[in-house]
Each structure stands twice: as structure tokens, then as C-alpha cells.
Design a protein around this motif. Structure first.
Motif, PDB file in Angstrom:
ATOM      1  N   THR A 137       0.673  -1.217  -0.124  1.00  0.00           N
ATOM      2  CA  THR A 137      -0.081  -0.064  -0.001  1.00  0.00           C
ATOM      3  C   THR A 137       0.776   1.214  -0.117  1.00  0.00           C
ATOM      4  N   GLY A 138       1.828   1.279   0.794  1.00  0.00           N
ATOM      5  CA  GLY A 138       3.068   2.296   0.811  1.00  0.00           C
ATOM      6  C   GLY A 138       3.495   2.779  -0.475  1.00  0.00           C
ATOM      7  N   LEU A 139       3.795   1.646  -1.367  1.00  0.00           N
ATOM      8  CA  LEU A 139       4.416   1.954  -2.835  1.00  0.00           C
ATOM      9  C   LEU A 139       3.334   2.683  -3.452  1.00  0.00           C
ATOM     10  N   LEU A 140       2.206   2.011  -3.626  1.00  0.00           N
ATOM     11  CA  LEU A 140       1.048   2.584  -4.389  1.00  0.00           C
ATOM     12  C   LEU A 140       0.661   4.139  -4.011  1.00  0.00           C
ATOM     13  N   LEU A 141       0.718   4.229  -2.571  1.00  0.00           N
ATOM     14  CA  LEU A 141       0.496   5.551  -2.296  1.00  0.00           C
ATOM     15  C   LEU A 141       1.646   6.584  -2.745  1.00  0.00           C
ATOM     16  N   VAL A 142       2.813   6.057  -2.650  1.00  0.00           N
ATOM     17  CA  VAL A 142       3.973   6.880  -3.108  1.00  0.00           C
ATOM     18  C   VAL A 142       3.884   7.190  -4.835  1.00  0.00           C
ATOM     19  N   GLY A 143       3.434   6.001  -5.314  1.00  0.00           N
ATOM     20  CA  GLY A 143       3.416   6.197  -6.781  1.00  0.00           C
ATOM     21  C   GLY A 143       2.206   7.049  -7.308  1.00  0.00           C
ATOM     22  N   ILE A 147       3.485  10.241  -9.291  1.00  0.00           N
ATOM     23  CA  ILE A 147       3.241  10.170 -10.798  1.00  0.00           C
ATOM     24  C   ILE A 147       1.783  10.472 -10.982  1.00  0.00           C
ATOM     25  N   CYS A 148       1.089  10.309 -10.200  1.00  0.00           N
ATOM     26  CA  CYS A 148      -0.222  10.870 -10.596  1.00  0.00           C
ATOM     27  C   CYS A 148      -0.735  12.131 -10.081  1.00  0.00           C
ATOM     28  N   SER A 149       0.080  13.035  -9.065  1.00  0.00           N
ATOM     29  CA  SER A 149      -0.364  14.211  -8.758  1.00  0.00           C
ATOM     30  C   SER A 149       0.653  15.323  -8.967  1.00  0.00           C
ATOM     31  N   THR A 150       1.956  14.794  -8.157  1.00  0.00           N
ATOM     32  CA  THR A 150       2.999  15.978  -8.276  1.00  0.00           C
ATOM     33  C   THR A 150       3.598  16.040  -9.757  1.00  0.00           C
ATOM     34  N   LEU A 151       4.098  15.115 -10.401  1.00  0.00           N
ATOM     35  CA  LEU A 151       4.649  15.358 -11.600  1.00  0.00           C
ATOM     36  C   LEU A 151       3.477  16.094 -12.659  1.00  0.00           C
ATOM     37  N   PRO A 152       2.236  15.444 -12.621  1.00  0.00           N
ATOM     38  CA  PRO A 152       1.472  16.443 -13.426  1.00  0.00           C
ATOM     39  C   PRO A 152       1.133  17.756 -13.238  1.00  0.00           C
ATOM     40  N   TYR A 153       0.927  18.139 -11.943  1.00  0.00           N
ATOM     41  CA  TYR A 153       0.773  19.532 -11.212  1.00  0.00           C
ATOM     42  C   TYR A 153       1.979  20.350 -11.821  1.00  0.00           C
ATOM     43  N   ILE A 154       3.331  19.705 -11.648  1.00  0.00           N
ATOM     44  CA  ILE A 154       4.518  20.463 -12.161  1.00  0.00           C
ATOM     45  C   ILE A 154       4.470  20.766 -13.538  1.00  0.00           C
ATOM     46  N   PHE A 155       4.402  19.576 -14.341  1.00  0.00           N
ATOM     47  CA  PHE A 155       4.301  20.082 -15.933  1.00  0.00           C
ATOM     48  C   PHE A 155       2.933  20.932 -16.377  1.00  0.00           C
ATOM     49  N   TYR A 156       1.952  21.116 -15.541  1.00  0.00           N
ATOM     50  CA  TYR A 156       0.823  21.908 -16.041  1.00  0.00           C
ATOM     51  C   TYR A 156       1.240  23.394 -15.460  1.00  0.00           C
ATOM     52  N   THR A 157       1.742  23.447 -14.307  1.00  0.00           N
ATOM     53  CA  THR A 157       2.198  24.622 -13.928  1.00  0.00           C
ATOM     54  C   THR A 157       3.393  25.237 -14.871  1.00  0.00           C
ATOM     55  N   ILE A 158       4.374  24.317 -15.067  1.00  0.00           N
ATOM     56  CA  ILE A 158       5.331  24.955 -16.231  1.00  0.00           C
ATOM     57  C   ILE A 158       4.535  25.367 -17.681  1.00  0.00           C
ATOM     58  N   GLY A 159       3.595  24.431 -18.045  1.00  0.00           N
ATOM     59  CA  GLY A 159       2.869  24.680 -19.266  1.00  0.00           C
ATOM     60  C   GLY A 159       2.206  25.998 -18.864  1.00  0.00           C
ATOM     61  N   LEU A 160       1.649  26.337 -18.030  1.00  0.00           N
ATOM     62  CA  LEU A 160       1.011  27.722 -17.631  1.00  0.00           C
ATOM     63  C   LEU A 160       1.863  28.888 -17.904  1.00  0.00           C
TER      64      LEU A 160
END
Length: 212
Positions: A137-143, A147-160
Motif C-alpha cells: 500500500t505504501g508503494l501504491l500511495l507513493v506512486g 506519478i499521478c499528482s506531483t508530476l502532472p501538477y509540475i508539468f501543468y504549472t510549467i505549461g501555464l
């Protein structure tokens, strides 16, 4: 807190009320809010191209979600909470646009997650935490977190930082398209004609926004 925390709570509440497919559709009312806010606050033009792209992406999301023909029932409560999720999701773009005038995209993303995380603590069911303390469960939560939260928001903010807010908001609606394709190729989900047509509509809107 007003965007990310509010959106997260409303989105998961919507899933419980009306199901995932409908929740996704209601979430992607966010570009509508963003276009309106951007027009008033940043004087961005609501062009015919943006309107067409918005219609194409929203129609595509409806088709890709599989909600048509699924017999889904939408309660008034679920609908309103879902629209609130779309509003909260859209507000991230608006607040970020102001923050990016002074701060680096990574700085904006970092403090967004810090304050959002702190504000979610009161909603945590402490008694359920021990059940999550195992390696799988720990690995799933980290993933999910990375991968599903931090990276997309970083890429989206850079895109903005390099796109009009309205265009960025419409482009991000490729998310349900990617989810559908992953479901097809990884989980062997079937694709209906309507879902394939929805994918084509979303791709068409992305190409339309990329035209000079």
C-alpha cells in the motif's frame, strides 16, 4: 486550499454520489470557468477557436467516459458537488497564473501541495491509518503521490507559464483520453465506437489549439 483541497474533497464526494464516469464529466466543466475567469481577470480573448475546442473536448469527454447508454442517474446534490469540483480544479489555474508572475513553477507547486496537505489533515480518519502501513500500500500511495499528482501538477504549472490559461485548461482534458487508452491496453477494457469517436474529438481539439 481553495483550489486543490476544495477540488479533491468535492471530486471524491461526487464519485460517491454519482459514480466515476459522471464525476469525470462534471470535473471537466473546469475549462468553462477558466475561460470566463481569464477573460475578466487576464483579458484573454474568448475566440471562436477556443469555443470550438471547448465543445469538442467536453463532447469527447462525455463519449470517452462511457456515460452515454450507461443508465447513469445524476442527483441534484451530486451534480452541484461535481460542478464545485470543476470550479476548484479551475481555480488552480487562476491562482497559479498570479503566482507565476513572481515565483518559479516548482515553487508554486511545492507550496500548493504543502498547504493543501496540511488543510486535509482534519479530514483524515486516524483509525484507518494503521491499515495503510504495509509495503504494498505504501508503494501504491507513493506512486499516486508522485506519478499521478506531483508530476502532472509540475508539468501543468510549467505549461501555464508559456500558454494562455484558457488554452492550457482545454489541453489538460487529454487526461480521460489517456485513462481510457491505459484501460484498453493495460487492463484489456473494450473500446466502443462512441469512445473511439470521443478520443478523435479530443485529439482534434488539441490540434485545433496548436494551429497558428
Amino acid at each position: 486550499v481553495i483550489s486543490l483541497t476544495f477540488f479533491s474533497i468535492c471530486y471524491f464526494k461526487t464519485i460517491l454520489e454519482v459514480g466515476t464516469s459522471v464525476a469525470v464529466i462534471l470535473l471537466y466543466t473546469s475549462p468553462i470557468f477558466i475561460l470566463l475567469f481569464s477573460r475578466v481577470l487576464f483579458k484573454e480573448k474568448i475566440t471562436l477557436v477556443k469555443i470550438i475546442a471547448l465543445v469538442l473536448t467536453f463532447a469527447g469527454c462525455i463519449l470517452v467516459s462511457g456515460v452515454l447508454g450507461g443508465g447513469s442517474k445524476i442527483s441534484l446534490k451530486g451534480f452541484l458537488i461535481g460542478v464545485c469540483a470543476g470550479l476548484g480544479y479551475g481555480l488552480y489555474s487562476i491562482f497559479s497564473r498570479y503566482a507565476l508572475r513572481k515565483y518559479h513553477p516548482l515553487t508554486v507547486t511545492f507550496y500548493t501541495f504543502v498547504f493543501s496537505g496540511l488543510s486535509l489533515i482534519p479530514f483524515v480518519h486516524i483509525e484507518k491509518v494503521p491499515a495503510l502501513l504495509n509495503w504494498k500500500t505504501g508503494l501504491l500511495l507513493v506512486g499516486i503521490a508522485l506519478i499521478c499528482s506531483t508530476l502532472p501538477y509540475i508539468f501543468y504549472t510549467i505549461g501555464l507559464s508559456g500558454l494562455e490559461t484558457g488554452k492550457a485548461a482545454i489541453l489538460v482534458t487529454v487526461e480521460p483520453l489517456v485513462g481510457t487508452l491505459i484501460g484498453c491496453f493495460v487492463w484489456k477494457d473494450s473500446l466502443s465506437f462512441l469512445m473511439i469517436f470521443g478520443i478523435i474529438l479530443i485529439f482534434a481539439s488539441v490540434i485545433l489549439l496548436g494551429l497558428p
